[in-house]
Design a protein around this motif. Structure first.
Motif, short mmCIF file in Angstrom:
data_model
loop_
_atom_site.label_atom_id
_atom_site.label_comp_id
_atom_site.label_asym_id
_atom_site.label_seq_id
_atom_site.Cartn_x
_atom_site.Cartn_y
_atom_site.Cartn_z
N ALA A 2 67.05 160.58 6.58
CA ALA A 2 65.51 160.43 7.32
C ALA A 2 64.47 160.51 6.12
N GLU A 3 64.48 160.62 4.91
CA GLU A 3 63.28 160.78 4.52
C GLU A 3 63.66 159.39 3.87
N HIS A 4 64.27 158.75 3.58
CA HIS A 4 64.94 157.14 3.60
C HIS A 4 63.37 156.50 4.08
N ASP A 5 64.48 156.79 5.10
CA ASP A 5 63.87 155.78 6.86
C ASP A 5 62.10 155.92 6.96
N LEU A 6 61.30 157.73 6.05
CA LEU A 6 60.27 157.81 6.78
C LEU A 6 59.00 156.77 5.10
N ASN A 7 60.22 157.04 4.17
CA ASN A 7 59.64 156.21 2.97
C ASN A 7 59.46 154.84 3.91
N VAL A 8 60.47 153.89 4.01
CA VAL A 8 60.14 152.90 4.45
C VAL A 8 59.19 152.30 5.04
N ARG A 9 58.89 153.15 5.95
CA ARG A 9 58.04 152.83 7.63
C ARG A 9 56.54 153.12 6.83
N GLU A 10 56.58 154.35 5.89
CA GLU A 10 55.29 154.64 5.14
C GLU A 10 54.76 153.26 3.78
N GLY A 11 55.63 152.78 3.31
CA GLY A 11 55.65 151.76 2.00
C GLY A 11 55.73 150.46 3.10
N ALA A 12 55.46 149.98 4.52
CA ALA A 12 55.01 149.11 4.95
C ALA A 12 54.04 148.94 5.84
N GLN A 13 53.91 150.27 5.94
CA GLN A 13 52.11 150.68 6.78
C GLN A 13 51.41 150.14 5.37
N ALA A 14 51.81 151.47 4.48
CA ALA A 14 50.97 150.52 3.07
C ALA A 14 50.17 149.66 2.56
N ALA A 15 51.88 148.72 3.09
CA ALA A 15 51.83 146.99 2.32
C ALA A 15 51.04 146.31 3.56
N LEU A 16 50.76 146.92 4.82
CA LEU A 16 49.82 145.76 6.09
C LEU A 16 48.99 145.93 5.47
N ALA A 17 48.19 147.54 5.12
CA ALA A 17 46.98 147.91 4.92
C ALA A 17 46.02 147.27 4.17
N VAL A 18 46.95 146.60 2.89
CA VAL A 18 45.95 145.96 1.66
C VAL A 18 45.75 144.95 2.28
N GLU A 19 45.08 143.81 1.19
CA GLU A 19 45.59 142.98 0.57
C GLU A 19 46.39 141.81 0.52
N PRO A 20 46.88 141.23 0.86
CA PRO A 20 48.03 140.30 1.06
C PRO A 20 47.85 139.20 -0.20
N VAL A 21 48.91 139.02 -0.65
CA VAL A 21 49.35 138.28 -1.58
C VAL A 21 49.55 136.64 -0.89
N VAL A 22 48.90 135.67 -1.51
CA VAL A 22 49.09 134.35 -1.03
C VAL A 22 49.76 133.89 -1.71
N ILE A 23 50.67 133.52 -0.91
CA ILE A 23 51.62 132.41 -1.16
C ILE A 23 51.16 130.52 -0.98
N GLY A 24 51.44 130.43 -2.14
CA GLY A 24 51.32 128.54 -1.97
C GLY A 24 49.45 127.94 -2.38
N ASN A 25 49.91 126.91 -2.88
CA ASN A 25 48.82 126.45 -3.52
C ASN A 25 48.07 127.03 -4.62
N ARG A 26 48.27 128.45 -5.29
CA ARG A 26 47.97 129.20 -6.19
C ARG A 26 48.80 129.61 -7.19
N ARG A 27 48.73 129.34 -8.11
CA ARG A 27 49.64 130.55 -9.12
C ARG A 27 49.74 131.93 -8.50
N LEU A 28 50.99 132.63 -9.48
CA LEU A 28 51.57 134.06 -9.29
C LEU A 28 51.30 134.18 -9.93
N THR A 29 50.82 135.75 -10.06
CA THR A 29 51.09 136.73 -11.09
C THR A 29 52.37 137.71 -11.37
N ILE A 30 52.62 138.09 -12.67
CA ILE A 30 54.22 139.69 -12.25
C ILE A 30 53.16 140.71 -11.60
#
Length: 529
Positions: A2-30
């Protein structure tokens, strides 16, 4: 769970709340890959019209070549040594699925969620260069795996690192077509059921798309990105612990004078010395008990500096691989050519990981030697035996950090043992078609294991060094601790309190090791903090 499920959902929500990493036509960093892997960022495909048109033009050119009757490896031929076997036109559409299925033979542990996300990000970015002949919808589905946290269960073992990470990447391809299991919202699910729940039909792979997904270096490269970040953090932590040990041992800050490192101008060791010097700013050397501290203290910048300098070229090679089209054949939509080559060969990552794991193992050895000094009352300049914090009455039955030092020695020995380079163990395979291979994925996995062991050593040393500093302060009323070290000690004490009476330290060590692995303990070293 249950704790892992919560962490997964919170992680996904946090990821969607920040500026996304753009893929395509640019160089990615580590750092881009690490942010994606740690669920701190989502991804978004570039909205550049020219880039999107080029992707579709590559897929259309490949379709035209097939319609014209051209022979293209892995599209209307068999794979590997079977490249001489022609595939009848009526079976061309079925061929990609066959490739994903017969490579479903991975073994060993399953990649962790962060590792899986790093792998998918690396593969997506490579295909986004527009030399792989894949459709835009394939890139979109790979982005869905990341953003929806649909994580293929990827076994870690089974790649020789040339002709790409075929077997582990087959699990990514299988997830896209709705086969095998994925981790979704903290539970193992059939991939087909997850796509249905999200309102998607599993992808039907176009003729080259199975090969494009699997025939590349994404596993070793994704893992290498994570290894780089952890190694970078360990160099900073090793510098801080050296400063802490200098205080605990009543040692000399003068060993880190800038002139010493100007006289031997390796940039990495000068950088490490500067970090230690900043942590010891204001320390008075007049009370030092030895004219020269032992090598594991005095020469620490020279050890850490090797890793710092290695990280510069390791970054170059990882990021070049990350930002490459590394499958075969390459489809040139502009020149309208099909190029058969060997960009799937992972030699640069293999060598980088072999070198990095050696540099990291040397950090383990350095920290283990420093730990051995501060626990031993024959060498620690007046600290209690084994750093015991017990009262005088209870001291005879308390043993402080004795067992921790033994465990640290075991972890260090194992890390050192694993420094045998993987890249020199090429094995001819696949009917001598793959007769020289990189072993890059094995090298990357070895590097991660060395990092794991070294982080355990670092956790043990951190607890002991903070204990030693506190004992020195108690014994020397006039001693002062520079602010960076005092703040660091407070953060450590919040995880593990001062050891007065003996107690089991496993939970403390595990908590601190996790913090170190997440690069969350020495963040202010080298950043002016």
């Amino acid at each position: 769970m249950a704790e892992h499920d919560l962490n997964v959902r919170e992680g996904a929500q946090a990821a969607l709340a920040v500026e996304p990493v753009v893929i395509g036509n640019r160089r990615l960093t580590i750092e881009d890959v690490v942010e994606i892997a740690r669920q701190r960022a989502s991804v978004a495909l570039s909205d550049d019209a020219a880039w999107r048109a080029r992707i579709e033009r590559g897929a259309e050119f490949l379709r035209k070549r097939l319609a014209d009757g051209a022979t293209v490896y892995g599209v209307n031929t068999g794979y590997g040594d079977a490249c001489v076997v022609g595939v009848p036109p009526e079976l061309v559409e079925a061929l990609p699925l066959q490739l994903t299925r017969y490579h479903g033979c991975g073994m060993g542990r399953y990649l962790e969620p962060a590792e899986t996300l790093a792998v998918i990000a690396a593969r997506l970015n490579s295909l986004a260069h527009g030399y792989s002949g894949v459709r835009g919808v394939l890139l979109e589905r790979l982005a869905d795996l990341i953003n929806r946290r649909i994580l293929p269960r990827i076994p870690a073992e089974g790649s020789v690192g040339a002709s790409g990470d075929l077997t582990p990447l087959s699990y990514v391809a299988a997830a896209l077509v709705g086969e095998r299991e994925v981790l979704f919202e903290g539970r193992l699910r059939d991939a087909q059921d997850v796509w249905a729940e999200l309102g998607h039909v599993p992808l039907t792979l176009a003729p080259k798309e199975g090969l494009a997904l699997m025939n590349g270096t994404a596993v070793m490269t994704g893992l290498a990105c994570l290894a780089f970040a952890r190694a970078d953090h360990l160099t900073r932590l090793a510098a801080r612990l050296t400063a802490l040990c200098t205080v605990a041992l009543d040692g000399r800050a003068a060993h880190f004078d800038a002139l010493i490192f100007d006289a031997k101008p390796h940039a990495g060791q000068a950088e490490a010395a500067a970090w230690i010097r900043a942590d010891l700013a204001g320390r008075d050397d007049t009370s030092g008990q030895r004219l020269q501290d032992r090598y594991s203290i005095r020469c620490a910048p020279h050890v850490i500096g090797v890793a710092r300098d290695a990280l510069t070229w390791v970054r170059r090679d990882i990021e070049n691989e990350l930002n490459s089209a590394n499958d075969n054949p390459l489809i040139d939509p502009d020149g309208e050519r099909v190029l058969h080559g060997g960009n799937f060969y992972g030699g640069h990552i293999a060598f980088a990981m072999d070198a990095l794991k050696t540099a990291v193992a040397n950090l383990a050895d350095l920290m283990d030697r420093q730990l051995a000094l501060i626990v031993d009352d024959k060498f620690n300049n007046g600290l209690p035996r084994n750093l015991s914090g017990a009262t005088a009455e209870r001291a005879p039955i308390n043993h402080g950090f004795k067992a921790v030092q033994i465990s640290s020695s075991a972890w260090t020995a194992e890390a050192l043992k694993l420094t045998m380079p993987a890249s020199v163990f090429s094995r001819s395979t696949e009917a001598h078609n793959q007769d020289k291979v990189s072993m890059g994925t094995i090298a990357a996995r070895d590097c991660l294991r060395v990092l794991e062991l070294t982080e355990q050593v670092a956790a043990a040393h951190t607890l002991a060094a903070v204990q030693g500093m506190r004992l020195r302060l108690a014994a020397t009323q006039t001693a002062t601790v520079p602010a960076p070290l005092s703040g660091f000690a407070e953060r450590v004490t919040a995880v593990s309190a001062f050891v007065g009476e003996d107690r089991p330290l496993e939970a403390d060590l595990r908590a601190l090791t996790a913090l170190i692995a997440d690069c969350g303990l020495a963040g202010d070293v080298g950043s002016g903090g």
